[in-house]
Design an enzyme around this catalytic site. Structure first.
Site, PDB file in Angstrom:
ATOM      1  N   ALA A   1       3.289  -0.058  -2.473  1.00  0.00           N
ATOM      2  CA  ALA A   1       2.583  -0.387  -3.841  1.00  0.00           C
ATOM      3  C   ALA A   1       3.664  -0.099  -4.797  1.00  0.00           C
ATOM      4  O   ALA A   1       3.592  -0.606  -5.854  1.00  0.00           O
ATOM      5  CB  ALA A   1       1.409   0.086  -4.075  1.00  0.00           C
TER       6      ALA A   1
ATOM      7  N   GLU B   1       0.863  -1.205   0.039  1.00  0.00           N
ATOM      8  CA  GLU B   1      -0.134  -0.159  -0.262  1.00  0.00           C
ATOM      9  C   GLU B   1       0.795   1.061  -0.029  1.00  0.00           C
ATOM     10  O   GLU B   1       1.748   1.162   0.700  1.00  0.00           O
ATOM     11  CB  GLU B   1      -0.877  -0.152   1.145  1.00  0.00           C
ATOM     12  CG  GLU B   1      -1.922   1.305   1.317  1.00  0.00           C
ATOM     13  CD  GLU B   1      -1.347   2.261   2.188  1.00  0.00           C
ATOM     14  OE1 GLU B   1      -2.041   3.460   2.001  1.00  0.00           O
ATOM     15  OE2 GLU B   1      -0.101   2.167   3.044  1.00  0.00           O
ATOM     16  N   SER B   2       0.471   2.332  -0.774  1.00  0.00           N
ATOM     17  CA  SER B   2       1.284   3.198  -0.728  1.00  0.00           C
ATOM     18  C   SER B   2       2.463   3.294  -1.239  1.00  0.00           C
ATOM     19  O   SER B   2       2.724   2.754  -2.333  1.00  0.00           O
ATOM     20  CB  SER B   2       1.148   4.092   0.601  1.00  0.00           C
ATOM     21  OG  SER B   2       1.685   5.597   0.444  1.00  0.00           O
ATOM     22  N   ASP B   3       3.567   3.811  -0.704  1.00  0.00           N
ATOM     23  CA  ASP B   3       4.947   3.542  -1.396  1.00  0.00           C
ATOM     24  C   ASP B   3       5.296   2.166  -0.911  1.00  0.00           C
ATOM     25  O   ASP B   3       6.232   1.577  -1.835  1.00  0.00           O
ATOM     26  CB  ASP B   3       6.034   4.220  -0.298  1.00  0.00           C
ATOM     27  CG  ASP B   3       6.130   5.729  -0.811  1.00  0.00           C
ATOM     28  OD1 ASP B   3       6.724   5.599  -1.867  1.00  0.00           O
ATOM     29  OD2 ASP B   3       5.796   6.650  -0.166  1.00  0.00           O
TER      30      ASP B   3
ATOM     31  N   HIS C   1      -6.452   8.337   1.849  1.00  0.00           N
ATOM     32  CA  HIS C   1      -5.401   7.244   1.630  1.00  0.00           C
ATOM     33  C   HIS C   1      -5.403   6.605   3.095  1.00  0.00           C
ATOM     34  O   HIS C   1      -5.881   7.081   3.983  1.00  0.00           O
ATOM     35  CB  HIS C   1      -3.939   8.256   1.668  1.00  0.00           C
ATOM     36  CG  HIS C   1      -2.840   7.562   1.216  1.00  0.00           C
ATOM     37  ND1 HIS C   1      -2.796   6.716   0.020  1.00  0.00           N
ATOM     38  CD2 HIS C   1      -1.647   7.351   1.918  1.00  0.00           C
ATOM     39  CE1 HIS C   1      -1.778   6.292  -0.122  1.00  0.00           C
ATOM     40  NE2 HIS C   1      -0.857   6.623   0.958  1.00  0.00           N
TER      41      HIS C   1
END
Length: 586
Positions: free
Chosen positions: A229, A225-227, A475
């Site tokens: 991902a 997820e996020s960084d 987010h």
């Protein structure tokens, strides 16, 4: 800070912690690695067996600081106590002080390259279960696998109850200056992107050893997820796809992708490393001498100085200052070029998506005019041309957005306009580009490609109490559902029955995808997924059909067919264009 008003309530929730684990049995589970004659002893609770603090890489201090990780091998005959959490890699104690979703870091060390393995109770080495490998986010600056936000117990036990049992693995990797330093000396020694190399080494450890835990090394799905991902996306493009074998078969990207870190292609991290070298008095006639000086510094001196500097760049928590770098051996060209030219791991099943309001946390509510929005784009992305900014404003007409007068003070439509731009540029469009190119370069039609948009958040009650409802579905809204902390964890006190149903179904869908390449194959998953795009094996992206996505949760939960709201396809064609990606450094 934009999170400050919700800190008190979230802090209270954090203090409540996770519920006490219920023992599964009185017998501690053990695993034997026959090739090295090493034994691991773990714990059993809540129908899950856990093995913690397993070393896959050597200590990264001294000459190993900033260097590619070296594999760690336990001495033959070792009996390893894998019952206690290990240290986090160097980072600040309070991950995001103004938004306490994460546990305070109790111990950091440069001897941090460890992983955890969690499996259903009574799994045997012969079971060959699919493997879900998690890569945490945190702006390339924070994160650890032992945080309660990422407790995999209910993900693992819930999947097993729905007859899609999986094994969960997560690895620590270096972050901040320790994971993403960049200098001429590091480039010359092929030592850039150490944090990504840590992830890769852990993936090879899984290939070599997960069978002993009951996992199938040929059925590995990486997700983040996020960084995290972004890490998944960069594992897809690793080495430009020029490798004889890829250590995973499927990938899930949540709110991120290979092109999500702007500045990667012009070595933004190198610019920040140079400033830090000066701040710690390591400036020297040669880059190699500067590197040697950095390696001699005490860990805490470097860690604390780097964090203080990161806060001058990003006051919210020092996020995304030291980031991946291209060109480098691991990222041989700009990530967008690697994707568009097919230089990535082919024929990987892909599931990718975003939260409907992924940009909300990262947008100022002080925006009142179109000029304000234009200036915010210039501040965040200083190399965007005036023509690009003008085109962005045109693609997001103010008439598409409304003021929010239900909160006090009211929030301007310009905030929602800029928030949507931030969502698309940083989260939705990287997902769309990856799915489009993955389908374009697939060598056979069986390659899976799925897209989703999450339209529900377990933070809704918190936002209502704190006058923050304009955040929508922001987010990180996916993490409480995937790890089901809405049922037993941080958000359980404020979750709804709908939240708990969605969490159960999303976790099962992720497990179903890891097992079959299909997120709705079994009962208990989110139904109605369809392919976003067929595998085309076409050299012309223009020939691809319009992609489709699954809306998850909320009042609008459905499969959209071939249409998007908000003209997303047209907007992403702009953000993903060669001209704009060059200006963004991706």
């Amino acid at each position: 800070m934009i999170f400050s008003r919700s800190s008190l309530l979230l802090g209270t929730l954090c203090a409540s912690g996770l519920a006490s684990p219920m023992p599964s049995s009185n017998t501690a589970p053990t695993v034997h690695l026959p090739d090295s004659d090493v034994w691991f002893t773990g714990t059993a609770a809540n129908q899950t067996e856990s093995f913690l603090n397993i070393r896959f890489g050597q200590e990264t201090s001294g000459n190993n600081r900033f260097a590619p990780p070296k594999p760690y091998a336990y001495p033959a005959g070792s009996v390893v106590n894998a019952t206690q959490s290990g240290a986090a890699c160097p980072q600040q104690k309070d991950p995001i002080p103004s938004f306490p979703l994460f546990n305070n870091v109790t111990r950091t060390s440069e001897d941090c390259l460890t992983l955890r393995v969690d499996r259903p109770a009574h799994t045997s080495a012969s079971d060959r279960l699919p493997v879900l490998v998690f890569i945490y986010g945190g702006g390339d600056t924070i994160g650890q696998i032992y945080d309660s936000a990422y407790d995999p117990t209910l993900l693992v036990s819930g999947a097993a109850e729905k007859d899609v049992p999986v094994i969960y693995v997560a690895m620590n990797y270096r972050v901040g200056i320790f994971g993403f330093a960049s200098s001429p000396a590091l480039s010359a020694s092929d030592s850039l992107n150490a944090g990504l190399l840590d992830q890769r080494l852990a993936l090879w450890w899984i290939q070599d050893h997960i069978a002993a835990f009951g996992g199938d090394p040929d059925q590995v799905t990486i997700f983040g997820e996020s960084d995290g991902a972004t890490g998944v996306g960069l594992q897809l493009t690793a080495y430009g796809g020029q490798v004889p074998k890829v250590p995973f078969r499927r990938a899930i990207m949540e709110s991120g992708g290979a092109t999500a870190d702007t500045g990667t292609a012009w070595d933004e991290s190198g610019q920040h490393t140079a400033v830090l070298i000066d701040r710690v008095n390591c400036t020297a006639p040669t880059s190699q001498e500067e590197l040697e000086c950095l390696r001699r510094l005490p860990m805490l001196t470097l860690q604390n100085t780097a964090y203080a500097y990161e806060l001058t760049i990003d006051s919210m928590g020092g996020m995304d200052v030291f980031i991946p770098v291209s060109p480098s051996t691991f990222i041989p060209d700009s990530p967008s070029t690697l994707l568009k030219t097919g230089q990535f791991a082919r024929d990987i099943d892909l599931l990718s998506g975003w939260c409907e309001n992924d940009g909300a946390f990262f947008t100022s509510t002080a925006l009142e005019t179109s000029t304000d929005v234009a200036e915010s784009l210039r501040a965040s992305y200083p190399r965007l041309s005036n023509a690009t900014i003008a085109k962005a404003l045109q693609l997001y007409p103010l008439a598409d957005f409304s003021n929010d007068t239900t909160v006090d003070p009211p929030v301007s439509a310009q905030y929602f306009r800029a928030s949507q731009m931030a969502r698309d540029l940083g989260f939705a469009c990287p997902s769309l580009l990856t799915v489009e190119t993955n389908a374009q370069y697939a060598s056979h039609p069986q390659v899976s490609n799925y897209l989703y948009a999450l339209n529900q958040t377990a933070f809704a009650e918190v936002f209502a109490l704190e006058n923050l409802t304009y955040y929508g579905v922001p987010h990180f809204s996916d993490i409480p559902y995937i790890f089901n902390t809405v049922t037993d964890g941080l958000l359980a006190p404020v979750s709804t029955a709908s939240d708990r149903r969605l969490a159960s179904a999303m976790g099962a869908s992720w497990a179903s995808f890891a097992t079959f390449g299909d997120p709705s194959r079994v009962n208990g998953t989110i139904p109605g997924w369809r392919q976003a795009l067929p595998a085309t094996n076409s050299s012309s992206p223009e020939s691809s059909p319009v992609p489709r996505l699954r809306v998850l949760g909320g009042p609008d939960s459905h499969f959209t067919g071939r249409g998007y709201h908000e003209d997303l396809v047209q907007r992403c064609a702009f953000w993903n264009s060669d001209e704009v990606t060059a200006e963004l450094g991706i």
